[in-house]
Design a protein around this motif. Sequence first.
Motif, PDB file in Angstrom:
ATOM      1  N   ASP A 317     -37.118 -13.181  52.335  1.00  0.00           N
ATOM      2  CA  ASP A 317     -37.931 -13.288  53.546  1.00  0.00           C
ATOM      3  C   ASP A 317     -37.466 -12.302  54.608  1.00  0.00           C
ATOM      4  OD1 ASP A 317     -39.463 -15.247  52.410  1.00  0.00           O
ATOM      5  OD2 ASP A 317     -38.370 -16.916  53.337  1.00  0.00           O
ATOM      6  N   ALA A 318     -36.127 -12.202  54.773  1.00  0.00           N
ATOM      7  CA  ALA A 318     -35.597 -11.297  55.787  1.00  0.00           C
ATOM      8  C   ALA A 318     -35.918  -9.841  55.444  1.00  0.00           C
ATOM      9  CB  ALA A 318     -34.086 -11.482  55.910  1.00  0.00           C
ATOM     10  N   ARG A 319     -35.836  -9.506  54.157  1.00  0.00           N
ATOM     11  CA  ARG A 319     -36.104  -8.133  53.739  1.00  0.00           C
ATOM     12  C   ARG A 319     -37.568  -7.765  53.982  1.00  0.00           C
ATOM     13  NH1 ARG A 319     -33.972  -8.786  49.019  1.00  0.00           N
ATOM     14  NH2 ARG A 319     -31.844  -8.347  49.667  1.00  0.00           N
ATOM     15  N   THR A 320     -38.469  -8.662  53.629  1.00  0.00           N
ATOM     16  CA  THR A 320     -39.892  -8.377  53.840  1.00  0.00           C
ATOM     17  C   THR A 320     -40.232  -8.371  55.329  1.00  0.00           C
ATOM     18  OG1 THR A 320     -40.379 -10.740  53.521  1.00  0.00           O
ATOM     19  CG2 THR A 320     -40.585  -9.304  51.606  1.00  0.00           C
ATOM     20  N   ALA A 321     -39.546  -9.217  56.128  1.00  0.00           N
ATOM     21  CA  ALA A 321     -39.792  -9.229  57.568  1.00  0.00           C
ATOM     22  C   ALA A 321     -39.375  -7.911  58.214  1.00  0.00           C
ATOM     23  CB  ALA A 321     -39.051 -10.396  58.213  1.00  0.00           C
ATOM     24  N   LEU A 322     -38.239  -7.355  57.765  1.00  0.00           N
ATOM     25  CA  LEU A 322     -37.808  -6.062  58.287  1.00  0.00           C
ATOM     26  C   LEU A 322     -38.815  -4.973  57.944  1.00  0.00           C
ATOM     27  CD1 LEU A 322     -33.972  -6.112  57.528  1.00  0.00           C
ATOM     28  CD2 LEU A 322     -35.024  -5.895  59.777  1.00  0.00           C
ATOM     29  N   GLN A 323     -39.319  -5.004  56.714  1.00  0.00           N
ATOM     30  CA  GLN A 323     -40.254  -3.978  56.281  1.00  0.00           C
ATOM     31  C   GLN A 323     -41.575  -4.052  57.045  1.00  0.00           C
ATOM     32  OE1 GLN A 323     -40.530  -4.694  52.086  1.00  0.00           O
ATOM     33  NE2 GLN A 323     -38.529  -3.774  51.627  1.00  0.00           N
ATOM     34  N   SER A 324     -41.966  -5.255  57.468  1.00  0.00           N
ATOM     35  CA  SER A 324     -43.238  -5.405  58.186  1.00  0.00           C
ATOM     36  C   SER A 324     -43.053  -5.503  59.700  1.00  0.00           C
ATOM     37  CB  SER A 324     -43.971  -6.656  57.678  1.00  0.00           C
ATOM     38  OG  SER A 324     -43.156  -7.807  57.836  1.00  0.00           O
ATOM     39  N   ASN A 325     -41.849  -5.200  60.175  1.00  0.00           N
ATOM     40  CA  ASN A 325     -41.555  -5.159  61.609  1.00  0.00           C
ATOM     41  C   ASN A 325     -41.834  -6.496  62.291  1.00  0.00           C
ATOM     42  OD1 ASN A 325     -40.583  -3.795  63.855  1.00  0.00           O
ATOM     43  ND2 ASN A 325     -42.629  -3.174  64.527  1.00  0.00           N
ATOM     44  N   GLN A 365     -31.703 -13.391  65.960  1.00  0.00           N
ATOM     45  CA  GLN A 365     -32.834 -12.655  65.417  1.00  0.00           C
ATOM     46  C   GLN A 365     -33.735 -13.634  64.644  1.00  0.00           C
ATOM     47  OE1 GLN A 365     -32.934  -9.436  66.269  1.00  0.00           O
ATOM     48  NE2 GLN A 365     -30.956  -9.718  67.286  1.00  0.00           N
ATOM     49  N   ARG A 366     -34.982 -13.682  65.010  1.00  0.00           N
ATOM     50  CA  ARG A 366     -35.939 -14.509  64.296  1.00  0.00           C
ATOM     51  C   ARG A 366     -37.092 -13.626  63.830  1.00  0.00           C
ATOM     52  NH1 ARG A 366     -36.403 -19.448  68.744  1.00  0.00           N
ATOM     53  NH2 ARG A 366     -34.149 -19.684  69.078  1.00  0.00           N
ATOM     54  N   TRP A 367     -37.741 -14.056  62.774  1.00  0.00           N
ATOM     55  CA  TRP A 367     -38.900 -13.296  62.326  1.00  0.00           C
ATOM     56  C   TRP A 367     -40.159 -14.144  62.398  1.00  0.00           C
ATOM     57  CZ3 TRP A 367     -34.761 -14.016  58.862  1.00  0.00           C
ATOM     58  CH2 TRP A 367     -34.972 -14.974  57.873  1.00  0.00           C
ATOM     59  N   ARG A 368     -41.254 -13.441  62.653  1.00  0.00           N
ATOM     60  CA  ARG A 368     -42.534 -14.118  62.800  1.00  0.00           C
ATOM     61  C   ARG A 368     -43.085 -14.502  61.429  1.00  0.00           C
ATOM     62  NH1 ARG A 368     -44.629 -13.780  67.841  1.00  0.00           N
ATOM     63  NH2 ARG A 368     -43.767 -12.175  69.235  1.00  0.00           N
ATOM     64  N   ILE A 369     -43.371 -15.801  61.266  1.00  0.00           N
ATOM     65  CA  ILE A 369     -43.995 -16.266  60.041  1.00  0.00           C
ATOM     66  C   ILE A 369     -45.477 -15.911  60.060  1.00  0.00           C
ATOM     67  CG2 ILE A 369     -44.533 -18.303  58.650  1.00  0.00           C
ATOM     68  CD1 ILE A 369     -41.987 -19.563  59.714  1.00  0.00           C
ATOM     69  N   THR A 370     -46.115 -16.097  61.244  1.00  0.00           N
ATOM     70  CA  THR A 370     -47.499 -15.671  61.453  1.00  0.00           C
ATOM     71  C   THR A 370     -47.514 -14.811  62.689  1.00  0.00           C
ATOM     72  OG1 THR A 370     -48.033 -17.596  62.797  1.00  0.00           O
ATOM     73  CG2 THR A 370     -48.337 -17.820  60.408  1.00  0.00           C
ATOM     74  N   VAL A 371     -48.690 -14.393  63.083  1.00  0.00           N
ATOM     75  CA  VAL A 371     -48.801 -13.546  64.271  1.00  0.00           C
ATOM     76  C   VAL A 371     -48.360 -14.278  65.517  1.00  0.00           C
ATOM     77  CG1 VAL A 371     -50.429 -12.265  65.716  1.00  0.00           C
ATOM     78  CG2 VAL A 371     -50.648 -12.193  63.217  1.00  0.00           C
ATOM     79  N   SER A 372     -48.631 -15.592  65.598  1.00  0.00           N
ATOM     80  CA  SER A 372     -48.370 -16.336  66.829  1.00  0.00           C
ATOM     81  C   SER A 372     -47.172 -17.268  66.739  1.00  0.00           C
ATOM     82  CB  SER A 372     -49.615 -17.172  67.181  1.00  0.00           C
ATOM     83  OG  SER A 372     -49.925 -18.069  66.119  1.00  0.00           O
ATOM     84  N   ARG A 373     -46.537 -17.386  65.544  1.00  0.00           N
ATOM     85  CA  ARG A 373     -45.467 -18.361  65.408  1.00  0.00           C
ATOM     86  C   ARG A 373     -44.212 -17.697  64.861  1.00  0.00           C
ATOM     87  NH1 ARG A 373     -43.905 -22.258  61.494  1.00  0.00           N
ATOM     88  NH2 ARG A 373     -45.532 -21.555  60.062  1.00  0.00           N
ATOM     89  N   CYS A 374     -43.053 -18.092  65.395  1.00  0.00           N
ATOM     90  CA  CYS A 374     -41.779 -17.563  64.953  1.00  0.00           C
ATOM     91  C   CYS A 374     -41.012 -18.661  64.206  1.00  0.00           C
ATOM     92  CB  CYS A 374     -40.929 -17.078  66.134  1.00  0.00           C
ATOM     93  SG  CYS A 374     -41.549 -15.569  66.889  1.00  0.00           S
ATOM     94  N   SER A 375     -40.092 -18.220  63.326  1.00  0.00           N
ATOM     95  CA  SER A 375     -39.276 -19.187  62.565  1.00  0.00           C
ATOM     96  C   SER A 375     -38.233 -19.804  63.473  1.00  0.00           C
ATOM     97  CB  SER A 375     -38.595 -18.491  61.393  1.00  0.00           C
ATOM     98  OG  SER A 375     -37.650 -17.573  61.896  1.00  0.00           O
ATOM     99  N   LEU A 376     -37.829 -21.024  63.170  1.00  0.00           N
ATOM    100  CA  LEU A 376     -36.775 -21.705  63.875  1.00  0.00           C
ATOM    101  C   LEU A 376     -35.431 -21.313  63.254  1.00  0.00           C
ATOM    102  CD1 LEU A 376     -38.320 -25.252  64.280  1.00  0.00           C
ATOM    103  CD2 LEU A 376     -38.139 -23.457  66.012  1.00  0.00           C
ATOM    104  N   PRO A 377     -34.336 -21.294  64.038  1.00  0.00           N
ATOM    105  CA  PRO A 377     -33.026 -20.927  63.506  1.00  0.00           C
ATOM    106  C   PRO A 377     -32.429 -22.074  62.694  1.00  0.00           C
ATOM    107  CG  PRO A 377     -32.826 -21.501  65.812  1.00  0.00           C
ATOM    108  CD  PRO A 377     -34.287 -21.540  65.493  1.00  0.00           C
ATOM    109  N   ILE A 378     -33.024 -22.361  61.496  1.00  0.00           N
ATOM    110  CA  ILE A 378     -32.557 -23.492  60.691  1.00  0.00           C
ATOM    111  C   ILE A 378     -31.505 -23.081  59.680  1.00  0.00           C
ATOM    112  CG2 ILE A 378     -34.742 -24.742  60.887  1.00  0.00           C
ATOM    113  CD1 ILE A 378     -35.502 -23.673  58.168  1.00  0.00           C
ATOM    114  N   GLY A 379     -31.241 -21.810  59.527  1.00  0.00           N
ATOM    115  CA  GLY A 379     -30.224 -21.351  58.590  1.00  0.00           C
ATOM    116  C   GLY A 379     -29.685 -20.022  59.002  1.00  0.00           C
TER     117      GLY A 379
END
Length: 383
Positions: A317-325, A365-379
């Motif tokens: 997830d982190a790798r794909t989030a970096l690639q999609s900014n 650092q958090r990544w957006r799961i959707t355009v309007s929502r960000c992930s929670l720091p659960i891990g």
Amino acid sequence: MAEQALQESEERYRLASLASNDIIWDFSSDHNRIQWSSAAATILGYPETMEGTTRDWWMGRIHPADRPEVLQRFKDVIARGQTQWVQEFRARTATGDYLNMVSHGYILRDENGTPKRIIGSLQDVTRQREYEARLQWAAHHDALTGLPNRTLFNEHLEAVFREGRSTGSCTLLMVLDVDRFKAVNDDLGHDAGDALLQEVAGRLRSAVPASASVARLGGDEFAVIWRDLDEEKLAADTAAALLASISGAAEFDGHQIDVILSAGVAVAFSDGQSAEELHKCADLALYAAKRDGAGQACRFRDELRQLAARETGMLWDARTALQSNRIVPFYQPKVCLRTGSASVSRRSFAGTTKKACACRPRSTQRWRITVSRCSLPIGCLTV
């Protein structure tokens, strides 16, 4: 004409044998005598071959383990009406050593098909077989420690599962890693690292029973296949006892090196149903042991597999989030309890005095799961 052609053929073969140093032999069934070329005395060391020997004399020089097969092969050749054959066996020299010999034989029969004369050659292939044996050893062993390598280890582990399915025996797999090995290489050099690996290999050989297999898988990683364990529940205790027995200081060039290993433990059929699966389970247990600190042993448990799958998913997830900014930084201010002031930017740290509170803001650092929502720091991920 036929006899003359045969004599000429024999003479050509004799001359060729002198060039190749082969032993030529000629057996007469009527006289039960074997005539030998001069190379027999040179290679085998028996001066009596110059006068000829009996068939029984020669059979007595063939290795006892090979003799039954040689006799049976000769009987089969005669019974099937064959005229030639090739066979390899070991022959004893006058010094008591054995040479690997390849024998080529040709049978001359009378008009009734009865063997009257057998002519052949013996070629010494001892050096060739020794060279092949060294190549075979090198392909299956580690040159530094002399232990079986990963290839031979995998073969042994596969054999464990084949035997275990029929016997029901309990077999333990331990994967071990030398703690602080990189520090030894960096501080004392690669010679010290090699010496440490050789010391570990020697200690492992001495500490395990004869039925166990020790291997070096590569780098500073070793493995032990411990057969016929009394009880499965003793797996972790067995690994801990092994680590304790091989731990301790070693000397290298006036320096003391601490020998400490961590181990992951898995039991065949209970933790893995195949050699590959069992090895993966032991690896997961090793990672867990190293997280607990140096010199620890950990038995595999199902939650380790779940934890590894979760970490793999988070990394993906982190790798794909970096690639999609989609990585978004959040700064959380830290409040100084003494002054009540909050630090909100790194600029406030410049030129601080003794009375100032040097509290840096915490960045997550958090990544957006959707355009309007960000992930929670659960891990957390270690990067």
